[in-house]
Design a protein around this motif. Sequence first.
Motif, short mmCIF file in Angstrom:
data_model
loop_
_atom_site.label_atom_id
_atom_site.label_comp_id
_atom_site.label_asym_id
_atom_site.label_seq_id
_atom_site.Cartn_x
_atom_site.Cartn_y
_atom_site.Cartn_z
N ALA A 1 78.62 -13.75 -67.70
CA ALA A 1 77.47 -13.29 -68.47
C ALA A 1 76.39 -14.37 -68.56
O ALA A 1 75.20 -14.08 -68.48
CB ALA A 1 77.91 -12.86 -69.87
N VAL A 2 76.81 -15.62 -68.73
CA VAL A 2 75.85 -16.72 -68.82
C VAL A 2 75.10 -16.88 -67.49
O VAL A 2 73.87 -17.00 -67.45
CB VAL A 2 76.56 -18.03 -69.20
CG1 VAL A 2 75.63 -19.23 -68.99
CG2 VAL A 2 77.01 -17.99 -70.64
N LEU A 3 75.83 -16.88 -66.38
CA LEU A 3 75.19 -17.05 -65.07
C LEU A 3 74.25 -15.88 -64.77
O LEU A 3 73.15 -16.08 -64.24
CB LEU A 3 76.26 -17.18 -63.99
CG LEU A 3 77.18 -18.40 -64.10
CD1 LEU A 3 78.22 -18.38 -62.99
CD2 LEU A 3 76.39 -19.70 -64.10
N ASP A 4 74.67 -14.67 -65.11
CA ASP A 4 73.79 -13.51 -64.91
C ASP A 4 72.53 -13.65 -65.76
O ASP A 4 71.43 -13.29 -65.32
CB ASP A 4 74.52 -12.22 -65.26
CG ASP A 4 75.62 -11.89 -64.26
OD1 ASP A 4 75.59 -12.45 -63.15
OD2 ASP A 4 76.51 -11.09 -64.60
N GLY A 5 72.69 -14.19 -66.99
CA GLY A 5 71.53 -14.37 -67.86
C GLY A 5 70.56 -15.41 -67.32
O GLY A 5 69.34 -15.25 -67.43
N VAL A 6 71.10 -16.46 -66.71
CA VAL A 6 70.24 -17.49 -66.12
C VAL A 6 69.43 -16.91 -64.96
O VAL A 6 68.21 -17.13 -64.83
CB VAL A 6 71.10 -18.68 -65.65
CG1 VAL A 6 70.30 -19.61 -64.75
CG2 VAL A 6 71.63 -19.45 -66.86
N VAL A 7 70.09 -16.15 -64.10
CA VAL A 7 69.39 -15.55 -62.96
C VAL A 7 68.34 -14.55 -63.45
O VAL A 7 67.21 -14.49 -62.91
CB VAL A 7 70.40 -14.87 -62.02
CG1 VAL A 7 69.67 -14.11 -60.91
CG2 VAL A 7 71.34 -15.90 -61.41
N ALA A 8 68.68 -13.79 -64.50
CA ALA A 8 67.71 -12.84 -65.06
C ALA A 8 66.50 -13.57 -65.63
O ALA A 8 65.36 -13.09 -65.51
CB ALA A 8 68.37 -11.99 -66.13
#
Length: 405
Positions: free
Chosen positions: A321-328
Amino acid sequence: MTNAAPDQLAVADALSALLGDSTTEPRPDTQLAALTLAVAADLPVLLWGEPGIGKTAALNRLAEALDLPLTTVIASVHEPSDFSGLPVVGDDPAVQGVPMAPPDWAVRLVQAGRGLLFLDELSTAPPAVQAALLRLVLERRVGALRLPPGVRIVAAANPRSSAADGWELSPPLANRFVHLQWAHDHEVVVRGLGGTWPRAVLPRLDPDRLPAAVDFARRAVCGLLATRPTLVHRLPNGEIRRGGAWPSPRSWDMTLRLVAFAHASGSSRDVLSLLVRGTVGDGPGLELLASVDRMELPDPETLLADPDAADLPERGDLRQAVLDGVVAAVRERPDRTRWDAAWALLVRALETGAPDLVVVPATTLASLRRDDWDVPAAVERLAGVVAVSRRADRAAGRVAAKAGR
């Protein structure tokens, strides 16, 4: 003159005393920690477990550790009037009314000003007694007396299948408790029989964290209910489930209180899980835990500002979830510096966790590249992982296709 033979009963008593000697140790015990936190929050607790599992022994240890006098009341052997009070006619009932005289155990608790009231065998109490207990559990009133704030209430019950002439708890009574499923821990039992039991310890509330804990709990509970309004009140269909934990405005209020206490004391997620699931039920409780997990995730902007100092979650779902949030975040406001920082974060994730978690974020991040952006050296370290993942996906697809023939 011969010596008299020792009194065998006295010798037997001495042996029993030696067998009863025990000590305690600060040993991790999630169940006991959850019970202690709920008692500290001044919420009624109901321990569910098979006969002989150690519910009463845990209450005795808790009372001793907290230095609270223990008052045990077997609910199933009492009449409704024992909790609602017996009418006592005075000199002039028309003027003075008819007061409801409380039982002696309630008078002793009021005189002591503090104590642990243990309502045992609750599931064998008939419906009329359960109805009388409603006022005791919710309003802390017994007859004309009101129990002082220093009195905590804990109950215990056996499942109907193992209770003698058992009844299901009425929904109004069940919804007033924090329900904790009590099970034995093999290591705790073995060590306890050896003379050392785990010690119940009151949670250490950090005075500096109290306002933040209240704010955190309100954001967690209100944030979930704002997006899931059907969870505010959901009375289960079956009689058995209605006798356990289920969501209502009352039980959500208790849940909010428990989240605040857990946050202020730094309690573990396992302890919080037992408490919230025991208050609003498994489904709503797990949704709340997921919401709490998301609230505690690091801010993507903070990670992008200093990727070398990033502290990524250990749990795979949270890290994803953190990595997806960074990319978003990069997609929302793309520039070369943020794009490079995101790649640095993916490399850090690759070095400290499962490689497959970076595959999807890396693929998405690569698609955000502008023509004038040079490919960072970090991509070389991630390219192999993405390639291996794609080959594995293609192989799995071929296997599935063959199996479907």
